[in-house]
Scaffold this active site. Structure first.
Site: not given
Ligand code: BGP
Length: 478
Positions: A378, A170
């Site tokens: 993810e 990301e």
């Molecule tokens: C993505 C990241 C993760 C994770 C996920 C959920 O942006 O790669 O590391 O954190 O999102 O986001 P959040 O934790 O802000 O809900």
């Protein structure tokens, strides 16, 4: 089209789950690890939810064997994790820290012993603080050689064991927060510096992919992109144009550069006019085109819906980090686009659109435009979970979310998308960068909160048992 018989998930489909070093490991200064930018930033007052940080996180560093045993019990086929750069190079470069390498080697060996495919992310935001201090991290081209040196160390050590590699996680989301919103380290709010740093990150990404070919000839590598496919707010031509602007500036700016080795034209023209385009030096485009990925990693959470934005309209805004529903403001670029609520989809408590069809659309757009395999690196639902009597967590909302998104994967496969795997975010509960420990994503509940690490006990949620059946049936029982 909707009523045809869907194709089955292919044999060998990677049913997985994901994590990131800073969010799970803890042990922030153990065994020679140097500080990362997050170790420093999260301790500055007011930067994270209730001052939460990853000093202990869910202590995966010390409990990885227990965590992998749970993965094996679930039947997980793949585990995506990231390596902490300052664990390997405490000062960012120089001689590697053997204890750091040994930790990941144990983790990888344990996964392999349980027939779980390791998917290794090289960079999930935890830049060595030393490099940030020395030359400003992504803002200086010296990072390209240092990143390559770090990656080659991992390629050489793990080439025989790890087939799937993720280069940058990301870059779009992390650097937007870091250099436009000021919400990730180094907390800058300057669009010109953002596009400059982002360009250097592209060069680092492509250089490492080119080098990868020499060291891991049988491996596959690609970046993970935070893909929020754009929707138009309506069929009004002005909304369609806003949607095109957003798709190009928020998505194609990264995806085209990764996969075609060039920036999209209208966005580049616009940024050249505003004086914010990155400096593209002679040779840069060659570097980009020599480092194209084998697959596109996609982190999918939601779609975003766009409408027109006046010249004096809203600018980029920070996201909801409290879980108070309905507190996310419209966000955009004056003159080009702004976000608006999509009345056709539900949202989570953090105002993220719940849109499984958006995942199908995302996968099709990627497969059609870039003609590459895709891996979902993810996808998941961050929610408040309740631990109830008998050590149970009834997360039926998460099961419903994941089920609908896995169905969308099957539809996309039936549409012809070559989908390598599906990594749910996340395996255990973890630290959310800006949302603390209350925004939970895991199949496994971890008993801790923002301030109190309690006993860090692992508790299988209902979704754990659900995903186990999905995997055992290769996606036939959802
Ligand atoms: C993505 C990241 C993760 C994770 C996920 C959920 O942006 O790669 O590391 O954190 O999102 O986001 P959040 O934790 O802000 O809900």
């Amino acid at each position: 089209m909707e009523h045809r018989k869907l194709k089955a998930f292919p044999a060998g489909f990677l049913w997985g789950a994901a994590s990131a070093a800073y969010q799970v490991e803890g042990a922030w200064d153990a065994d020679g690890k140097g500080p990362s930018v997050w170790d420093v930033f999260a301790k500055l007052p007011g930067k994270t939810f209730q001052g939460s940080n990853g000093d202990v996180a869910v202590d995966h560093y010390h409990r990885f064997a227990e965590d992998v045993a749970l993965m094996a019990e679930m039947g997980l086929k793949a585990y995506r994790f990231s390596v902490s750069w300052p664990r390997i190079f405490p000062q960012g470069r120089g001689e590697p820290n053997e204890a750091g390498l040994a930790f990941y080697e144990h983790l990888i060996d344990t996964l392999i012993a349980h027939h779980i495919e390791p998917v290794l992310t090289l960079y999930h935001w935890d830049m060595p603080q030393a490099l940030q201090d020395e030359y400003g991290g992504w803002e200086d081209r010296r990072i390209i050689a240092d990143f390559e040196h770090y990656c080659v160390t991992l390629f050489q050590r793990f080439a025989g064991k790890v087939k799937y590699w993720v280069s940058l996680n990301e870059q779009n989301y992390n650097l937007t927060n870091a250099y436009q919103l000021g919400t990730h380290p180094p907390a800058v709010e300057d669009r010109k510096r953002f596009f400059a740093a982002n360009h250097i990150a592209f060069l680092a990404n492509a250089s490492v992919i080119a080098t990868f070919r020499r060291h891991v000839p049988n491996g596959l590598i690609g970046p993970s992109f935070a893909y929020s496919p754009a929707y138009p707010g309506s069929s009004a031509p002005a909304d369609m144009l806003a949607f095109e602007n957003a798709e190009e500036l928020t998505n194609h700016w990264w995806l085209d550069t990764y996969c075609f080795g060039r920036y999209p034209q209208a966005a580049l023209t616009w940024l050249t006019e505003t004086g914010e385009a990155p400096d593209i030096l002679p040779g840069d485009l060659e570097i980009l085109s020599q480092g194209l990925p084998d697959f596109v990693g996609v982190n999918y959470y939601q779609t975003l819906t766009y409408t027109g934005n006046a010249l004096d309209g809203v600018t980029l805004q920070r996201i909801n980090t409290t879980g108070q529903k309905g507190t996310t403001p419209a966000s955009g670029i004056p003159g080009l686009y702004k976000t608006m609520a999509n009345p056709f989809v539900e949202t989570s408590n953090w105002d993220w659109a719940i849109d499984p069809t958006g995942l199908r659309i995302a996968l099709r757009r990627l497969a059609s435009r870039y003609a590459l395999p895709v891996m979902i690196t993810e996808n998941g639902l961050g929610e408040f979970d309740q631990l109830v009597a008998g050590d149970r967590v009834h997360d039926d909302y998460r099961i419903a979310y994941l089920k609908a998104h896995v169905e969308a994967c099957q539809q996309a496969i039936s549409d012809g998308v070559q989908l390598l795997g599906y990594c749910a975010w996340s395996f255990t509960d973890i630290l959310s960068w800006l949302n603390g420990y209350q925004k939970r994503y895991g199949f496994v509940y971890v008993d801790r909160d923002e301030r109190d690490t309690r006993d860090l006990r692992r508790i299988r949620k209902d979704s754990f048992h659900w995903y186990k059946k999905v995997i055992a049936s290769n996606g036939e029982i959802l």
